[in-house]
Design an enzyme around this catalytic site. Structure first.
Site, PDB file in Angstrom:
ATOM      1  N   LYS A 288       0.847  -1.184   0.000  1.00  0.00           N
ATOM      2  CA  LYS A 288       0.000   0.000   0.000  1.00  0.00           C
ATOM      3  C   LYS A 288       0.887   1.240   0.000  1.00  0.00           C
ATOM      4  O   LYS A 288       1.842   1.342   0.766  1.00  0.00           O
ATOM      5  CB  LYS A 288      -0.914  -0.011   1.228  1.00  0.00           C
ATOM      6  CG  LYS A 288      -2.012   1.028   1.184  1.00  0.00           C
ATOM      7  CD  LYS A 288      -3.006   0.812   2.309  1.00  0.00           C
ATOM      8  CE  LYS A 288      -4.158   1.806   2.213  1.00  0.00           C
ATOM      9  NZ  LYS A 288      -5.145   1.612   3.282  1.00  0.00           N
ATOM     10  N   GLU A 374     -19.332  -5.052  10.661  1.00  0.00           N
ATOM     11  CA  GLU A 374     -20.280  -4.244  11.434  1.00  0.00           C
ATOM     12  C   GLU A 374     -21.305  -5.103  12.160  1.00  0.00           C
ATOM     13  O   GLU A 374     -21.673  -4.808  13.312  1.00  0.00           O
ATOM     14  CB  GLU A 374     -20.997  -3.254  10.502  1.00  0.00           C
ATOM     15  CG  GLU A 374     -20.087  -2.205   9.888  1.00  0.00           C
ATOM     16  CD  GLU A 374     -19.443  -2.637   8.589  1.00  0.00           C
ATOM     17  OE1 GLU A 374     -18.794  -1.791   7.944  1.00  0.00           O
ATOM     18  OE2 GLU A 374     -19.575  -3.822   8.216  1.00  0.00           O
ATOM     19  N   ARG A 402     -25.425  -1.377   7.881  1.00  0.00           N
ATOM     20  CA  ARG A 402     -25.093  -2.769   7.573  1.00  0.00           C
ATOM     21  C   ARG A 402     -25.403  -3.705   8.753  1.00  0.00           C
ATOM     22  O   ARG A 402     -25.377  -4.919   8.590  1.00  0.00           O
ATOM     23  CB  ARG A 402     -23.612  -2.884   7.199  1.00  0.00           C
ATOM     24  CG  ARG A 402     -23.179  -1.922   6.124  1.00  0.00           C
ATOM     25  CD  ARG A 402     -21.771  -2.189   5.652  1.00  0.00           C
ATOM     26  NE  ARG A 402     -21.752  -3.206   4.604  1.00  0.00           N
ATOM     27  CZ  ARG A 402     -20.653  -3.590   3.965  1.00  0.00           C
ATOM     28  NH1 ARG A 402     -19.488  -3.070   4.281  1.00  0.00           N
ATOM     29  NH2 ARG A 402     -20.711  -4.515   3.023  1.00  0.00           N
TER      30      ARG A 402
END
Length: 639
Positions: A288, A374, A402
């Site tokens: 990344k 979640e 969610r």
């Protein structure tokens, strides 16, 4: 290695030749290393001008080039996960010159958007949706007898979510042609790319190996014990050099590990996979922030970049340090934890954004980041609450959606002591509709047992968090992104009286009931109109006594909230007025029944009449239409 953000547009002779992936496919792959360098330079330059996510995009430059080279996009479908990875994809698919409009009004969206380009096959803002969507496209193509490839690219931690594994399990059952690319950018599964594993990856993707593999299965199918033994031997071999056993068990042919920055190797492996049949999982390892030193060294902190602006020097003026609402929450969390050892903090991969890093450092044994999960976060909190712990779930409004089933069944139905600190409530600006918290008041207030509060300033936020923590049962405090009006924050914490608003201003004819972030806008409009203004504080329960008082003394009630008007706080006021036979004109102001495009929050609020001038105009229009009495002294001059 790039050590700084280019402030002027870099030279990109190769990139300038590419207006579509077809142009890319016409190039000699020998130039792709240079193309990747140009693409990184341009990505850093464009994000430096507009702000936005760039760490994940820097990590998939080579993968993006390889995918568009090997697959015939847009006929073949690329389904990106999270959306943070797609800036290089946008640049290569005809939107290079529009990149400087990213996140601006009428400009490019920060995430894939189907209405923006035919190359954006699926819109996304939340994570872990790519595999499910790709399977849907694959089945639709099969049903319509279309010959196409579908590729899901999942990464940036998105594989931690249960939805991804549900889709993987289904893909194995469907046993059709789909490629899932697991972009492991040192945030999830594996960190090592060794020579042996790279060799096996090439072998597992090769045509000879897969021909022998499929032929052996057919031959051994008449001898089930032998077939089982061969399958186990293959599993053990792959398991020794890769983490692929899990994926093999659910029906995928696992191929990995592959260096995601070796573009020639990527093209070779992808070209081989393109000819294979059945579910394939390619596991690549990327870095990344690849190519930008600051991002490589701090992949979390440099996940995104704010716009770089060169401004003329001005005399330095000391300004008070106004905290964001996230920081107000983080400070309260630490203070509350020192007073109550029952408090624990839970977040689904939103620690830094929610202001929890300080708490995590001070109270590591009471801090739980459950990753992008979640649903699990909410039921995990419910389980804790069953056994006497006081969990605080820090979550963005858009992501709480969610976990709605868990919120209802696992928390509210059992009336458990769980406090929800709901960040990013209301509009969020440049991140657009996928991240806006437009609906939480509507979907929360219909749930029994819920206590719902919305602060108008920083100190009220602190006191509401304390109120929710002391409350017996589920409670929610919803607050906006960024900074508030700059109220003085009291270190003392005192529980508010449940369901009690406060009168901020006394006026005539019009009473404005403000909820949360727009209370100060209501107060400013009230000054112009000489209207009464109340900070309602509580959405559930409502202050019925205050509503009754204001309805009895005024000719127009106005509600204002940074939530959709449909089913929001204003709707709750309307319901109570109707139930109690109050005949009074009502005006509900809030977010419209549409998904608002990205832009600056102030401009967005102005465009829908939720700034001071817009509120004043709406009220005057309502008064005019209602033909209310204009007795002498009822209105200030100019109404």
């Amino acid at each position: 290695m790039l050590n700084e953000i280019p402030l002027t547009r870099p030279e990109t002779p190769l990139l300038d030749q590419i207006n579509s992936p077809a142009d890319l496919r016409a190039l000699d792959p020998a130039v792709f290393t240079d193309l990747a360098r140009e693409l990184r330079n341009f990505l850093l330059y464009s994000v430096g001008q507009t702000g936005g996510h760039f760490g994940a995009g820097l990590g998939v430059v080579e993968l993006t080039i390889a995918l568009h080279y090997v697959f015939n996009t847009p006929d073949d479908k690329l389904v990106w996960d999270v959306g943070h990875q797609t800036y290089p994809h946008k640049i290569l698919t005809g939107r290079r010159e529009q990149m400087l409009t990213m996140r601006q009004p009428d400009g490019l969206a920060a995430f894939p958007c189907r209405t923006e380009s035919e190359y954006d096959s699926f819109g996304v803002g939340h994570s872990s949706t790519s595999i499910s969507a790709a399977l849907g496209m694959m089945v639709a193509a099969r049903q319509q007898q279309k010959d196409r490839h579908v590729v899901a690219i999942i990464g940036d931690g998105a594989m931690t979510a249960g939805m991804a594994f549900e889709a993987l399990n289904h893909a194995g059952e469907l046993d059709d042609n789909v490629l899932v690319i697991l972009n492991d950018n040192n945030m999830s599964i594996s960190r090592n790319v060794g020579g042996l594993s790279s060799y096996f990856a090439r072998m597992w993707a090769s045509k000879p190996y897969n021909f022998i593999r499929s032929g052996s299965k057919k031959m051994l199918s008449i001898i089930p014990p032998a077939l089982k033994a061969a399958h186990r031997a293959e599993e053990y071999m792959k398991g020794m050099v890769s983490p692929g056993t899990l994926f093999e068990e659910i029906g995928f042919n696992y191929i990995g590990l592959v260096d995601g920055h070796d573009i020639n190797r990527l093209i070779e492996v992808l070209a081989n996979i393109r000819e294979l049949r059945g579910p394939q999982l390619l596991h690549i390892v990327t870095q990344k922030g690849k190519g930008y030193t600051a991002s490589e060294n701090d992949p979390f902190g440099m996940h995104a970049l704010t716009k770089i602006e060169v401004k003329p020097r001005k005399p330095q003026q000391l300004k008070p340090d106004t905290p964001t609402y996230s920081r107000v929450f983080g400070d309260w969390l630490c203070d509350m934890a020192t007073q109550d050892d029952r408090l624990v903090a839970i977040t689904p991969a939103m620690s830094a954004g929610s202001g929890m890093d300080g708490f995590a450092e001070l109270f590591p044994e009471r801090f739980y980041d459950v990753a992008i999960a979640e649903q699990h976060a909410v039921t995990f909190a419910a389980g804790m609450a069953c056994d006497g712990v006081k969990p605080v779930v820090a979550i963005y409004s858009t992501f709480l959606q969610r976990a709605y089933d868990q919120l209802i069944h696992d928390v509210a139905l059992q009336n458990l002591d769980v406090l929800f600190a709901i960040d990013r409530a209301g509009l969020v600006g440049e991140d657009g509709p996928t991240h806006a918290g437009s609906f939480d008041l509507s979907f929360l207030r219909c749930i029994p047992n819920m206590l719902i509060m919305a602060p108008s300033d920083e100190n009220e936020c602190r006191q509401m968090l304390y109120t929710g923590h002391q409350h017996n049962g589920p409670a929610a405090v919803r607050y906006p992104r960024g900074k508030g009006p700059g109220a003085t924050i009291s270190k003392e914490m005192q529980a508010l009286e449940i369901g009690r608003g406060v009168l901020l201003r006394k006026g005539h004819t019009v009473a404005i009931l403000g909820f949360g972030s727009l209370v100060h806008t209501a107060l400013a409009a009230g000054e112009v109109l000489d209207a009464t203004v109340a900070d309602m504080r509580f959405i559930k329960p409502l202050d019925h006594a205050l509503i009754q008082q204001l309805a009895s003394q005024h000719e127009l009630l106005v509600t204002i909230e940074e939530n959709t008007v449909s089913g929001g706080a204003g709707s709750s006021v309307n319901e109570w007025l109707l139930e109690n036979d109050f005949r009074i004109s009502v005006l509900n102001l809030g977010l419209p029944d549409t998904f608002m495009a990205h832009g600056r929050v102030a401009d967005m609020l102005s465009s829908i009449g939720l700034d001071k001038d817009g509120v004043v105009k709406s009220i005057r229009t309502k008064l005019s239409r209602s033909k209310l009495s204009t007795r002498a002294g009822s209105f200030p001059a100019g109404i």
